[in-house]
Design a protein around this motif. Structure first.
Motif, mmCIF file in Angstrom:
data_model
loop_
_atom_site.group_PDB
_atom_site.id
_atom_site.type_symbol
_atom_site.label_atom_id
_atom_site.label_comp_id
_atom_site.label_asym_id
_atom_site.label_seq_id
_atom_site.Cartn_x
_atom_site.Cartn_y
_atom_site.Cartn_z
ATOM 1 N N GLU A 44 -1.809 -4.385 -4.805
ATOM 2 C CA GLU A 44 -2.290 -3.312 -3.935
ATOM 3 C C GLU A 44 -3.544 -3.694 -3.164
ATOM 4 O O GLU A 44 -3.898 -3.048 -2.164
ATOM 5 C CB GLU A 44 -2.540 -2.035 -4.746
ATOM 6 C CG GLU A 44 -3.637 -2.138 -5.796
ATOM 7 C CD GLU A 44 -3.144 -2.717 -7.110
ATOM 8 O OE1 GLU A 44 -3.917 -2.680 -8.102
ATOM 9 O OE2 GLU A 44 -1.998 -3.225 -7.164
ATOM 10 N N ASN A 45 -4.241 -4.751 -3.597
ATOM 11 C CA ASN A 45 -5.429 -5.227 -2.888
ATOM 12 C C ASN A 45 -5.136 -6.445 -2.017
ATOM 13 O O ASN A 45 -6.058 -7.104 -1.532
ATOM 14 C CB ASN A 45 -6.526 -5.566 -3.904
ATOM 15 C CG ASN A 45 -6.964 -4.360 -4.712
ATOM 16 O OD1 ASN A 45 -7.215 -3.298 -4.148
ATOM 17 N ND2 ASN A 45 -7.035 -4.510 -6.022
ATOM 18 N N HIS A 97 0.809 -1.215 0.000
ATOM 19 C CA HIS A 97 0.000 0.000 0.000
ATOM 20 C C HIS A 97 0.846 1.272 0.000
ATOM 21 O O HIS A 97 0.301 2.374 -0.081
ATOM 22 C CB HIS A 97 -0.934 0.011 1.217
ATOM 23 C CG HIS A 97 -1.751 -1.231 1.342
ATOM 24 N ND1 HIS A 97 -2.761 -1.557 0.449
ATOM 25 C CD2 HIS A 97 -1.694 -2.263 2.233
ATOM 26 C CE1 HIS A 97 -3.301 -2.720 0.799
ATOM 27 N NE2 HIS A 97 -2.672 -3.167 1.869
#
Length: 289
Positions: free
Chosen positions: A231-232, A170
């Motif tokens: 990113e998830n 992140h």
């Protein structure tokens, strides 16, 4: 007389074959992980010598406990100085086993130093990085993964080994800005060293990656196979990673040449990889020749 002479000749030939068989094994060097005790890898070393009599096994006795948190570039130079005389005596090269953090450290040696390492066995090592609370609790219980970047992505944080391969999905901008180790090994940051890192990595005859879903410490556990979170926090497999697709440090080249072997072993927790007889017999011993 003829029968006795024949028996002596057979005995002599048997001795020669045994000596040759023992001397055919390349020296094995083992590098421990973060927080490991001095004798934590002795079981692995003993089993290698039991199964392959005559093998030189060197468990490098450096930087244990708190000292294992020293910056990884410092550790690379320190371990390399210890390994260099072993390599210089080994005409056919050596085999390197790196456990946990020791696997990421081993990559630094392979890529940044002149070497004759023929096979590299990465044993439950966060080769693509680390991002998990389980790991933090062992060393920095005051932090959680969501806030650890505040420490690790700073000048002070990069003086800690864990910060050198902490890969927060992140905060990638900060990762590339501050992390002074893993992005460089991946050749994702520009520098004059890039060609040398790739050339040195491609000296490997074979890369063996060992990990499993029940590890409990390496997060994601697939990092041991060069896969990682997007990113998830969904895992992107090794062959879909940017550094693989663009072959930044040679991983794709090795893989396409059939020189990468991946073992996924369920049921093994992180601290037992180097004590698990099945792992040693099936995933490590076959490569020690």
């Amino acid at each position: 007389m003829a029968e006795g002479s024949m028996e002596r000749k057979c005995a002599f030939l048997l001795c020669v074959l045994m000596i040759y068989s023992c001397s055919a094994y390349r020296p094995v060097v083992v590098i421990h992980g973060v927080w490991d005790l001095r004798f934590s890898l002795d079981f692995l070393a003993d089993m290698i010598q039991e199964e392959h009599p005559g093998t030189e096994v060197h468990v490098i006795d450096l930087l244990h406990g708190w000292k294992s948190l020293a910056p990884l570039w410092y550790q690379v130079k320190t371990f390399y100085a210890k390994i260099l005389p072993i390599m210089q005596k080994a005409e056919n090269g050596i085999i390197l086993i790196g456990y946990s953090q020791g696997g990421v450290l081993s990559r630094g040696i392979i890529e940044s130093m002149d070497h004759n390492i023929t096979r590299f066995i990465s044993l439950s090592s966060p080769q693509a990085g680390q991002y998990g609370d389980e790991f933090l609790r062992l060393i920095f219980p005051q932090y959680i993964k969501e806030t650890a970047y505040e420490l690790f992505y700073s000048k002070m944080g990069q003086s800690i080994s864990v910060g050198n391969y902490w890969n927060d999905p992140h905060h990638q901008e900060l990762y590339y800005k501050y992390s002074n180790y893993l992005p460089y090994l991946n050749n994702e940051v520009d520098g004059s060293y890039k060609k040398d890192y790739r050339k040195n990595f491609l000296k490997l005859e074979h890369l063996i990656l060992i990990g499993g879903p029940d590890d409990g410490v390496i997060t994601p556990w697939q990092s041991s196979h060069f896969a990682y979170f997007d990113e998830n926090e969904n895992v992107t497999e090794m062959r879909d990673q940017y550094y693989y697709r663009t072959d930044t440090f040679g991983l794709r080249t090795l893989d396409k040449a059939g020189k990468v072997t991946i073992y996924e072993v369920p049921g093994v927790i992180h601290t037992f990889w180097h004590h698990n007889v099945t792992v040693i017999q099936k995933c490590i011993l076959p490569w020690l020749n």
